[in-house]
Design an enzyme around this catalytic site. Structure first.
Site, PDB file in Angstrom:
ATOM      1  N   TYR A 114       0.828  -1.200   0.000  1.00 30.42           N
ATOM      2  CA  TYR A 114       0.000   0.000   0.000  1.00 30.42           C
ATOM      3  C   TYR A 114       0.864   1.252   0.000  1.00 30.42           C
ATOM      4  CZ  TYR A 114      -3.826   3.176   1.060  1.00 30.42           C
ATOM      5  OH  TYR A 114      -4.737   4.199   1.001  1.00 30.42           O
ATOM      6  N   TYR A 115       2.026   1.182   0.638  1.00 32.34           N
ATOM      7  CA  TYR A 115       2.973   2.304   0.593  1.00 32.34           C
ATOM      8  C   TYR A 115       3.296   2.649  -0.859  1.00 32.34           C
ATOM      9  CZ  TYR A 115       7.552   4.597   0.572  1.00 32.34           C
ATOM     10  OH  TYR A 115       8.603   5.449   0.314  1.00 32.34           O
ATOM     11  N   ALA A 116       3.650   1.636  -1.654  1.00 31.99           N
ATOM     12  CA  ALA A 116       3.967   1.865  -3.064  1.00 31.99           C
ATOM     13  C   ALA A 116       2.755   2.419  -3.808  1.00 31.99           C
ATOM     14  CB  ALA A 116       4.442   0.567  -3.712  1.00 31.99           C
ATOM     15  N   THR A 122       0.380   4.322  -2.610  1.00 34.15           N
ATOM     16  CA  THR A 122       0.176   5.745  -2.299  1.00 34.15           C
ATOM     17  C   THR A 122       1.184   6.609  -3.042  1.00 34.15           C
ATOM     18  OG1 THR A 122       1.604   5.718  -0.307  1.00 34.15           O
ATOM     19  CG2 THR A 122      -0.749   5.250   0.001  1.00 34.15           C
ATOM     20  N   LYS A 123       2.407   6.116  -3.214  1.00 30.21           N
ATOM     21  CA  LYS A 123       3.415   6.903  -3.920  1.00 30.21           C
ATOM     22  C   LYS A 123       3.107   6.972  -5.414  1.00 30.21           C
ATOM     23  CE  LYS A 123       6.215   8.450  -0.796  1.00 30.21           C
ATOM     24  NZ  LYS A 123       6.427   9.903  -0.665  1.00 30.21           N
TER      25      LYS A 123
END
Length: 339
Positions: A152-154, A156-157
């Site tokens: 999910y981090y990726a 959002t980026k």
């Protein structure tokens, strides 16, 4: 004197960038939430160092707090914004995805709104090599499709990149997104591999080595990274009507519809994880105990940057060898913690 608003100045990369900008004569306005994702004392120490310059001022506030962020922008009127603040950490996004929604999506929207209202000369925002996701065609280059994020981090980026493009198109706002590859160096984050490895080794503890060590990373020394950002500040993406097709750079990621570009900042070299650990052992003069573990959820076996566009734009390519970077980190760690 040009004024630069840097979000995340108490963070690892933001601190080093602000220090470089101050050294070069810029006025730096810092904005940081001072969250407790990791030890706040190291964040406070970074700000103490920056505050030794009379050209640095900072405001503590969350990215989601638009009123505070907007008031700071209105008061200081920065010429350039470099947006580094984010909820970081690939693995933590598996535990607390809401923190990434608040900081990385809502917070970045607030930055875009401030940049639009101020009509800044250039907005630069941090992305990550994690957006390459399940891609296996390496080295990664900016024009590859990035439609398979594994965390999910990726995600959002990648969303930040799309948000940046839309604002660049709608408002003729020059935007550069830079994709970081594994960054390391003094004053690093305690949750990053090098920090954890050195701390465990000096405490006589074992380190966790995932995928049984069959991993490779494009390790990028922090001084190289922030120098690349500094050079990109001057590489403002041209608006469509002002472009010279004959002067186009090879493999440029410049959008056909907006003053918008994506740039990798990496060492252009794959270093095997076990070789990285060996360099730490050489510097420490000891063998480190290792827990060999399977691959973690959301992780990738390798990253590797094509940094050709960065070099074409800035005449600079990161080149610090890991032996030199690890040595500098260990020297800093020993001095900072007195070990």
């Amino acid at each position: 004197m040009k004024k630069v608003l840097v979000t995340g100045t108490a963070g690892f990369i933001g601190f080093h960038l602000a220090k470089l900008l101050l050294k070069e004569g810029f006025e730096v306005i810092g904005y940081d939430g001072m969250t407790d994702y990791y030890d706040v004392s190291i964040k406070e120490r970074r700000h103490e160092i920056l505050s030794q310059s009379d050209r640095f001022r900072c405001k503590v506030g969350m990215l989601e707090d638009f009123e505070t962020l907007s008031a700071l922008c209105d008061e200081t009127q920065p010429d350039v914004i470099v947006h580094l603040a984010a909820q970081a950490g690939v693995r933590y996004s598996l535990e607390n995805p809401r923190a990434y929604t608040d900081s990385n999506l809502v917070g970045t929207f607030n930055i875009l709104e401030c940049a639009r209202r101020l009509k800044v000369e250039h907005l630069l925002m941090a992305s990550t090599s994690s957006v390459y996701g399940a891609n296996t065609d390496m080295p990664f280059h900016e024009n590859q499709a990035c439609d398979t994020p594994l965390t999910y981090y990726a995600a959002t980026k990648k969303a930040n990149e799309s948000m940046g493009h839309s604002y660049a198109h709608i408002y003729d706002l020059p935007v550069t997104m830079f994709r970081f590859f594994t960054v390391y160096g003094p004053y690093g984050r305690p949750d990053l591999a090098l920090f954890k490895f050195v701390r465990a080794a000096l405490n006589g503890e074992a380190i966790d080595v995932y995928n049984h060590g069959n991993m490779a990373r494009d390790f990028t020394y922090v001084d190289d990274l922030v120098y690349g950002i500094r050079k990109l500040i001057d590489a403002v993406p041209a608006q469509a009507e002002g472009r010279d097709a004959a002067a186009a750079l090879p493999n440029d990621s410049l959008s056909p519809a907006a003053p918008y570009r994506v740039v990798n900042i990496g060492n252009s070299d794959k270093v095997k994880l076990m070789d990285f650990i060996l360099e730490i052992e050489k510097k420490l003069g000891m063998e480190i105990k290792k827990n060999m573990l399977p691959m973690q959820l959301g992780d990738v076996p390798a990253t590797w940057a094509d940094a050709g566009l960065l070099q074409n734009l800035t005449d600079f390519r990161p080149n610090t060898p890991v032996s030199e970077g690890i040595s500098a980190f260990v020297d800093w760690y020993r001095e900072y913690y007195g070990v």
